[in-house]
Design an enzyme around this catalytic site. Structure first.
Site, PDB file in Angstrom:
ATOM      1  N   HIS A 153       0.837  -1.218   0.000  1.00 35.45           N
ATOM      2  CA  HIS A 153       0.000   0.000   0.000  1.00 35.45           C
ATOM      3  C   HIS A 153       0.869   1.264   0.000  1.00 35.45           C
ATOM      4  O   HIS A 153       0.419   2.325   0.443  1.00 35.45           O
ATOM      5  CB  HIS A 153      -0.957   0.049   1.196  1.00 35.45           C
ATOM      6  CG  HIS A 153      -1.692  -1.231   1.442  1.00 35.45           C
ATOM      7  ND1 HIS A 153      -2.937  -1.493   0.942  1.00 35.45           N
ATOM      8  CD2 HIS A 153      -1.316  -2.355   2.122  1.00 35.45           C
ATOM      9  CE1 HIS A 153      -3.333  -2.713   1.304  1.00 35.45           C
ATOM     10  NE2 HIS A 153      -2.363  -3.263   2.018  1.00 35.45           N
ATOM     11  N   SER A 274      14.102  22.773 -14.864  1.00 36.59           N
ATOM     12  CA  SER A 274      12.920  23.612 -15.020  1.00 36.59           C
ATOM     13  C   SER A 274      13.378  24.980 -15.504  1.00 36.59           C
ATOM     14  O   SER A 274      14.435  25.465 -15.095  1.00 36.59           O
ATOM     15  CB  SER A 274      12.205  23.752 -13.677  1.00 36.59           C
ATOM     16  OG  SER A 274      11.405  24.919 -13.675  1.00 36.59           O
ATOM     17  N   LYS A 280      15.178  22.526  -9.603  1.00 38.94           N
ATOM     18  CA  LYS A 280      14.500  21.310 -10.066  1.00 38.94           C
ATOM     19  C   LYS A 280      15.372  20.391 -10.908  1.00 38.94           C
ATOM     20  O   LYS A 280      16.160  20.831 -11.725  1.00 38.94           O
ATOM     21  CB  LYS A 280      13.261  21.681 -10.909  1.00 38.94           C
ATOM     22  CG  LYS A 280      12.099  22.249 -10.131  1.00 38.94           C
ATOM     23  CD  LYS A 280      11.527  21.312  -9.086  1.00 38.94           C
ATOM     24  CE  LYS A 280      10.611  20.250  -9.663  1.00 38.94           C
ATOM     25  NZ  LYS A 280       9.376  20.767 -10.256  1.00 38.94           N
ATOM     26  N   GLU A 287       8.995   9.510 -16.393  1.00 42.51           N
ATOM     27  CA  GLU A 287       7.578   9.866 -16.578  1.00 42.51           C
ATOM     28  C   GLU A 287       7.106   9.511 -17.989  1.00 42.51           C
ATOM     29  O   GLU A 287       5.969   9.080 -18.192  1.00 42.51           O
ATOM     30  CB  GLU A 287       7.372  11.353 -16.321  1.00 42.51           C
ATOM     31  CG  GLU A 287       7.549  11.725 -14.856  1.00 42.51           C
ATOM     32  CD  GLU A 287       7.566  13.226 -14.671  1.00 42.51           C
ATOM     33  OE1 GLU A 287       6.556  13.761 -14.205  1.00 42.51           O
ATOM     34  OE2 GLU A 287       8.584  13.873 -15.003  1.00 42.51           O
TER      35      GLU A 287
END
Ligand code: ARG
Length: 457
Positions: A153, A274, A280, A287
């Site tokens: 979980h 970024s 970043k 992704e």
């Protein structure tokens, strides 16, 4: 090619909707190879003269050299790669080119070309996945005893070793490879010689063309052979399962790279920055692997829906078989390569992983097991006692093994100082030495087997 029967040519719309050359030009190598195998067989069987067969074969070599040098020309009037090649052949060698299509139809031609292409795609996937397995095994070997939290979980469950976690993906990739291998075995039959749908009256030798193209045997039913796209569906379904696995691995890296976890530092080479937030470092490659899985599954769905309900034999719907396969193959190859680089070059921050395992009460099961083993308490009761200990540790803001003995004894008097041995994360993983468990000895054994299977030693 069929002007004899027609009074008028096709409309602009007909030409455009009909043209598959914009995408099926990717089949040119397979198309030339299949045509060369076919014409060699026609020559050997005396269906065309040996001289004509030689002329046609040399002409096909010239066309191939032109494609290699200049690319495949896209003329919608010529519809597809088969007609494009034949028409160029006719320009080069004259009317004898027309003998190439004896005892053949575009229906068995495209089925053959596409099978050859998909077979290569399966081999490429397998090679890429083998490289990914090597990377996983390398890193698992380095981290057979690095401790991290294991999750259920996505909540800290029990300590595991990073090597064990990585080897889980080795197993998933092994299944992917076996799916491609199964599919390849099943599909390696030659449709060539099935002609349009019924076979041919010419004395062709299907065994010869099958062997020349590396197929195990000719297909047994001409209707099935020209209308079957199971090989492409098998490829897409194996690719979907594989993309799904890669997306799960990608998701792990995305989570591990987020600052609250801080389990990994992703390679700069597979990350982006970024334009506004200077701090970043985004896990874009991971992704995109996660995203690409959706597109690959979409490709599989697209072809299944194209094929459903088609009567025998060939229908033009089947021309739509290629774009989803080509798209999925490109996406899969990139995804495999990206994940291989990520596994190979990621820095694992083992101190953070260990710390997270220690903080998350990951050894609570070990305390319960200790109570069962050492104090002969039934597991359900031991579970309850341990729950009380976790509650106390949480209230005090400490790890389980930081609770003083008198506090533990107040929870249950049967606890003694030996319990601290069971509460360390090292003792916990070492104790899970059942076959296939997370103990470093088990991980090392699995890594050794895998290295052997991959020929790494
Ligand atoms: N361009 C066609 C395809 O990709 C080739 C087969 C055409 N056959 C036919 N009977 N029209 O499927």
């Amino acid at each position: 090619m069929w002007g004899g029967r027609f009074a008028e040519g096709p409309s602009a719309i007909m030409r455009e909707i009909n043209a598959s050359i914009p995408f099926d030009k990717a089949l040119w190598r397979q198309d030339i190879a299949a045509s060369k195998a076919h014409v060699a067989m026609l020559g050997a069987q005396g269906i065309v003269s040996a001289e004509d067969a030689t002329t046609i074969s040399a002409g096909l070599d010239t066309v191939a050299a032109e494609y290699e040098r200049d690319g495949v020309p896209e003329n919608w009037d010529l519809e597809d790669i088969h007609m494009t090649t034949e028409s160029r052949l006719a320009e080069l060698i004259g009317p004898v080119a027309g003998r190439l299509h004896t005892a053949r139809s575009r229906n068995d031609q495209v089925a053959t070309d596409f099978r050859l292409w998909v077979r290569d795609a399966m081999d490429q996937a397998d090679a890429g996945l083998e490289a990914l397995q090597r990377a996983l095994v390398m890193r698992a070997g380095e981290h057979a005893d690095s401790i991290m939290p294991g999750f259920t979980h996505l909540q800290t469950a029990q300590p595991v070793t990073l090597g064990h976690h990585l080897m889980a993906y080795y197993e998933m990739i092994a299944r992917d490879r076996s799916r491609f291998a199964d599919a390849r075995r099943r599909m390696n039959e030659s449709p060539l010689g099935s002609a349009a749908l019924a076979g041919t009256g010419f004395p062709i030798d299907r065994d010869a063309t099958a062997a020349a193209l590396g197929f195990d045997r000719p297909t047994r039913n001409s209707l099935d052979a020209v209308s079957d796209r199971d090989f492409a569906l098998d490829y897409l379904m194996a690719a979907s399962a594989c993309a799904l696995h890669l997306s799960r691995l990608a998701e792990e890296f995305i989570i591990w790279a987020s600052q609250p976890f801080g389990f990994v530092k992703l390679p700069d080479t597979l990350s982006t920055g970024s334009s506004i937030m200077p701090q970043k470092k985004n896990p874009d490659a991971a992704e995109l692997v996660r995203g690409h899985a959706g597109r690959v599954i979409g490709c599989a769905t697209a072809l299944m829906i194209t094929m459903k309900g088609l009567p025998l034999a060939y229908s033009k719907d089947m021309q739509d078989d290629k774009p989803p396969v080509f798209e999925a193959a490109g996406l899969l190859a990139l995804s495999i390569a990206a994940m291989t680089g990520m596994v190979a070059d990621t820095t694992f921050v083992t101190s953070r992983m260990r710390h997270a395992a220690e903080l998350g009460y990951a050894t609570a099961t070990d305390l319960a097991d200790w109570l069962v083993r050492e104090a002969d308490i039934p597991f359900r009761e031991a579970h309850h006692i341990t729950g009380a200990a976790v509650k106390r540790a949480e209230a005090d803001g400490v790890a389980l093994d930081q609770l003083p003995l008198d506090v533990l004894k107040a929870i249950d008097a049967r606890i003694d100082e030996r319990v601290y041995k069971a509460l360390s994360v090292d003792a916990s993983v070492a104790s899970r030495s059942s076959y296939g468990g997370t103990a470093p000895v088990q991980v090392e054994a699995r890594v050794a087997e895998a290295r052997k299977a991959l020929g790494m030693d």
